[in-house]
Motif scaffolding. Structure first.
Motif, PDB file in Angstrom:
ATOM      1  N   LEU A 254      -5.181   8.674 -11.510  1.00  0.00           N
ATOM      2  CA  LEU A 254      -4.468   8.158 -10.324  1.00  0.00           C
ATOM      3  C   LEU A 254      -5.314   8.341  -9.074  1.00  0.00           C
ATOM      4  O   LEU A 254      -4.826   8.722  -8.016  1.00  0.00           O
ATOM      5  N   ASP A 255      -6.584   8.048  -9.207  1.00  0.00           N
ATOM      6  CA  ASP A 255      -7.540   8.291  -8.137  1.00  0.00           C
ATOM      7  C   ASP A 255      -8.059   6.972  -7.569  1.00  0.00           C
ATOM      8  O   ASP A 255      -7.945   5.927  -8.179  1.00  0.00           O
ATOM      9  N   GLU A 256      -8.614   7.072  -6.395  1.00  0.00           N
ATOM     10  CA  GLU A 256      -9.266   5.968  -5.685  1.00  0.00           C
ATOM     11  C   GLU A 256      -8.272   4.882  -5.293  1.00  0.00           C
ATOM     12  O   GLU A 256      -7.085   5.126  -5.189  1.00  0.00           O
ATOM     13  N   SER A 257      -8.745   3.671  -5.083  1.00  0.00           N
ATOM     14  CA  SER A 257      -7.919   2.585  -4.574  1.00  0.00           C
ATOM     15  C   SER A 257      -6.846   2.172  -5.586  1.00  0.00           C
ATOM     16  O   SER A 257      -7.031   2.308  -6.790  1.00  0.00           O
ATOM     17  N   TRP A 258      -5.729   1.680  -5.054  1.00  0.00           N
ATOM     18  CA  TRP A 258      -4.631   1.232  -5.905  1.00  0.00           C
ATOM     19  C   TRP A 258      -3.865   0.107  -5.223  1.00  0.00           C
ATOM     20  O   TRP A 258      -4.082  -0.184  -4.051  1.00  0.00           O
TER      21      TRP A 258
ATOM     22  N   PHE B 191       5.561  -0.453  -9.510  1.00  0.00           N
ATOM     23  CA  PHE B 191       4.578  -0.103 -10.521  1.00  0.00           C
ATOM     24  C   PHE B 191       3.214  -0.097  -9.834  1.00  0.00           C
ATOM     25  O   PHE B 191       2.866  -1.050  -9.138  1.00  0.00           O
ATOM     26  N   ILE B 192       2.474   0.981  -9.998  1.00  0.00           N
ATOM     27  CA  ILE B 192       1.211   1.168  -9.298  1.00  0.00           C
ATOM     28  C   ILE B 192       0.066   1.141 -10.307  1.00  0.00           C
ATOM     29  O   ILE B 192       0.115   1.831 -11.324  1.00  0.00           O
ATOM     30  N   LEU B 193      -0.966   0.369 -10.013  1.00  0.00           N
ATOM     31  CA  LEU B 193      -2.186   0.368 -10.817  1.00  0.00           C
ATOM     32  C   LEU B 193      -3.319   0.945  -9.977  1.00  0.00           C
ATOM     33  O   LEU B 193      -3.517   0.535  -8.825  1.00  0.00           O
ATOM     34  N   HIS B 194      -4.035   1.904 -10.562  1.00  0.00           N
ATOM     35  CA  HIS B 194      -5.157   2.570  -9.893  1.00  0.00           C
ATOM     36  C   HIS B 194      -6.485   2.091 -10.461  1.00  0.00           C
ATOM     37  O   HIS B 194      -6.611   1.888 -11.674  1.00  0.00           O
TER      38      HIS B 194
ATOM     39  N   GLY C  86       0.798  -1.224   0.000  1.00  0.00           N
ATOM     40  CA  GLY C  86       0.000   0.000   0.000  1.00  0.00           C
ATOM     41  C   GLY C  86       0.829   1.271   0.000  1.00  0.00           C
ATOM     42  O   GLY C  86       0.301   2.340   0.250  1.00  0.00           O
ATOM     43  N   ARG C  87       2.124   1.156  -0.292  1.00  0.00           N
ATOM     44  CA  ARG C  87       2.998   2.326  -0.397  1.00  0.00           C
ATOM     45  C   ARG C  87       3.573   2.356  -1.802  1.00  0.00           C
ATOM     46  O   ARG C  87       3.920   1.324  -2.348  1.00  0.00           O
ATOM     47  N   ALA C  88       3.688   3.518  -2.370  1.00  0.00           N
ATOM     48  CA  ALA C  88       4.256   3.668  -3.711  1.00  0.00           C
ATOM     49  C   ALA C  88       5.761   3.878  -3.589  1.00  0.00           C
ATOM     50  O   ALA C  88       6.271   4.977  -3.718  1.00  0.00           O
ATOM     51  N   ASP C  89       6.487   2.788  -3.316  1.00  0.00           N
ATOM     52  CA  ASP C  89       7.930   2.849  -3.113  1.00  0.00           C
ATOM     53  C   ASP C  89       8.667   2.987  -4.441  1.00  0.00           C
ATOM     54  O   ASP C  89       8.170   2.579  -5.498  1.00  0.00           O
TER      55      ASP C  89
ATOM     56  N   PRO D 236      -7.656   2.326   0.622  1.00  0.00           N
ATOM     57  CA  PRO D 236      -9.044   2.766   0.750  1.00  0.00           C
ATOM     58  C   PRO D 236      -9.520   3.546  -0.486  1.00  0.00           C
ATOM     59  O   PRO D 236      -8.733   4.183  -1.175  1.00  0.00           O
ATOM     60  N   GLY D 237     -10.784   3.464  -0.731  1.00  0.00           N
ATOM     61  CA  GLY D 237     -11.393   4.206  -1.826  1.00  0.00           C
ATOM     62  C   GLY D 237     -12.234   3.307  -2.699  1.00  0.00           C
ATOM     63  O   GLY D 237     -12.311   2.088  -2.501  1.00  0.00           O
ATOM     64  N   SER D 238     -12.850   3.910  -3.686  1.00  0.00           N
ATOM     65  CA  SER D 238     -13.649   3.160  -4.640  1.00  0.00           C
ATOM     66  C   SER D 238     -12.763   2.118  -5.305  1.00  0.00           C
ATOM     67  O   SER D 238     -11.647   2.403  -5.717  1.00  0.00           O
TER      68      SER D 238
END
Length: 137
Positions: free
Chosen positions: A52-56, A44-47, A37-40, A74-76
């Protein structure tokens, strides 16, 4: 005489404090810990949503089957399967990530260069099923 000595002492203390803080700031980043849950750096992050909104969720290694993965913040979209549900991305690595519309790196291929972010094109929006890179393995 005492006030100039005091000023020099305070100036030295401030300078040393700044050097200490600087060394903390420039310390090497922690290695990527996939799916925490951290963007280290290196991940590679997928939303779930565009912009780049809501859960990822975050990835440090290839994933052949994104249906096994969930959006974890957390988030949609929270706890939804990542497979065919991602609308935007963030590449926090200094290498290229590849996305595929099929499992095990099949289907349409797209590539996202280092430090790149944005919304998926219509070819990949809610269609990504696997991810790959040559450098994270």
């Amino acid at each position: 005489m005492k006030s100039s000595t005091l000023r020099r002492t305070l100036a030295t203390a401030v300078a040393l404090g700044a050097l200490g803080t600087g060394s903390l700031v420039t310390a090497a980043p922690a290695s990527a810990a996939m799916k925490d849950g951290r963007a280290d750096f290196g991940e590679f992050i997928l939303h779930y949503s565009a912009g780049l909104d809501e859960s990822w969720t975050d990835f440090a290694w290839d994933e052949d089957y994104l249906f096994n993965d969930r959006f974890i913040t957390p988030g949609s979209g929270y706890n939804q399967a990542v497979d065919n549900n991602a609308e935007s991305y963030l590449n926090r690595a200094d290498f290229t990530w590849y996305v595929y519309t099929g499992a095990v790196h099949t289907g349409n291929e797209g590539w996202l260069p280092d430090y790149y972010l944005g919304d998926f094109s219509s070819t990949f929006k809610n269609q990504v099923s696997s991810i790959y890179n040559n450098d994270a393995n």
